[in-house]
Scaffold this motif. Structure first.
Motif, PDB file in Angstrom:
ATOM      1  N   CYS A   7       0.845  -1.191   0.000  1.00  0.00           N
ATOM      2  CA  CYS A   7       0.000   0.000   0.000  1.00  0.00           C
ATOM      3  C   CYS A   7       0.886   1.248   0.000  1.00  0.00           C
ATOM      4  CB  CYS A   7      -0.924  -0.005   1.211  1.00  0.00           C
ATOM      5  SG  CYS A   7      -1.876  -1.526   1.380  1.00  0.00           S
ATOM      6  N   GLY A   9       2.210   5.090  -0.298  1.00  0.00           N
ATOM      7  CA  GLY A   9       1.702   6.431  -0.031  1.00  0.00           C
ATOM      8  C   GLY A   9       2.043   7.331  -1.203  1.00  0.00           C
ATOM      9  N   VAL A  10       2.366   8.574  -0.933  1.00  0.00           N
ATOM     10  CA  VAL A  10       2.735   9.509  -1.991  1.00  0.00           C
ATOM     11  C   VAL A  10       4.179   9.204  -2.387  1.00  0.00           C
ATOM     12  CG1 VAL A  10       2.983  11.914  -2.659  1.00  0.00           C
ATOM     13  CG2 VAL A  10       1.163  11.253  -1.087  1.00  0.00           C
ATOM     14  N   VAL A  33       3.124  13.374   6.346  1.00  0.00           N
ATOM     15  CA  VAL A  33       3.819  12.089   6.451  1.00  0.00           C
ATOM     16  C   VAL A  33       4.739  12.131   7.671  1.00  0.00           C
ATOM     17  CG1 VAL A  33       5.423  10.548   5.267  1.00  0.00           C
ATOM     18  CG2 VAL A  33       3.724  11.809   3.941  1.00  0.00           C
ATOM     19  N   PRO A  65       2.082  -1.165   4.428  1.00  0.00           N
ATOM     20  CA  PRO A  65       2.114   0.244   4.037  1.00  0.00           C
ATOM     21  C   PRO A  65       3.556   0.674   3.758  1.00  0.00           C
ATOM     22  CG  PRO A  65       1.173  -0.014   6.255  1.00  0.00           C
ATOM     23  CD  PRO A  65       1.735  -1.334   5.834  1.00  0.00           C
ATOM     24  N   ASP A  67       4.450   4.045   3.166  1.00  0.00           N
ATOM     25  CA  ASP A  67       3.899   5.403   3.081  1.00  0.00           C
ATOM     26  C   ASP A  67       4.574   6.400   4.018  1.00  0.00           C
ATOM     27  OD1 ASP A  67       2.943   4.670   5.574  1.00  0.00           O
ATOM     28  OD2 ASP A  67       0.832   4.807   5.040  1.00  0.00           O
ATOM     29  N   PHE A  70       2.384   7.699   6.955  1.00  0.00           N
ATOM     30  CA  PHE A  70       1.131   8.447   6.752  1.00  0.00           C
ATOM     31  C   PHE A  70      -0.031   7.758   7.450  1.00  0.00           C
ATOM     32  CE2 PHE A  70      -2.813   9.259   4.488  1.00  0.00           C
ATOM     33  CZ  PHE A  70      -2.853  10.643   4.499  1.00  0.00           C
ATOM     34  N   SER A  71      -0.142   6.438   7.287  1.00  0.00           N
ATOM     35  CA  SER A  71      -1.272   5.714   7.892  1.00  0.00           C
ATOM     36  C   SER A  71      -1.138   5.629   9.407  1.00  0.00           C
ATOM     37  CB  SER A  71      -1.376   4.313   7.289  1.00  0.00           C
ATOM     38  OG  SER A  71      -0.177   3.595   7.447  1.00  0.00           O
TER      39      SER A  71
END
Length: 73
Positions: A7, A9-10, A33, A65, A67, A70-71
């Motif tokens: 998963c 992120g940006v 983030v 993740p 990311d 972020f999550s």
């Protein structure tokens, strides 16, 4: 059979060029983030490499993740 997912992120790719070419947008995105930066494609590739090796042989049904936290935030 195993099933896992990555998963992201940006991530700094062509799809997010509008973010990282504009300093204001890039800073705003990075602030959301935990690591305070955008991700790189290499980070996603390393996660995929992990899932493709025997190192993850007993890993299944997981979502990883990539990311920068972020999550988590």
């Amino acid at each position: 059979m195993r099933a896992n997912s990555i998963c992201p992120g940006v991530i700094k790719t062509e799809m997010t060029r509008y973010l990282w070419e504009n300093a204001e947008h890039s800073e705003r995105a990075a602030e959301r983030v935990a690591l305070k930066r955008l991700g790189l494609p290499e980070g996603v590739a390393r996660a995929a490499l992990f899932f493709s090796t025997e190192d993850s042989g007993f890993t299944t049904g997981t979502e990883l993740p990539v990311d920068g936290g972020f999550s988590w935030r």
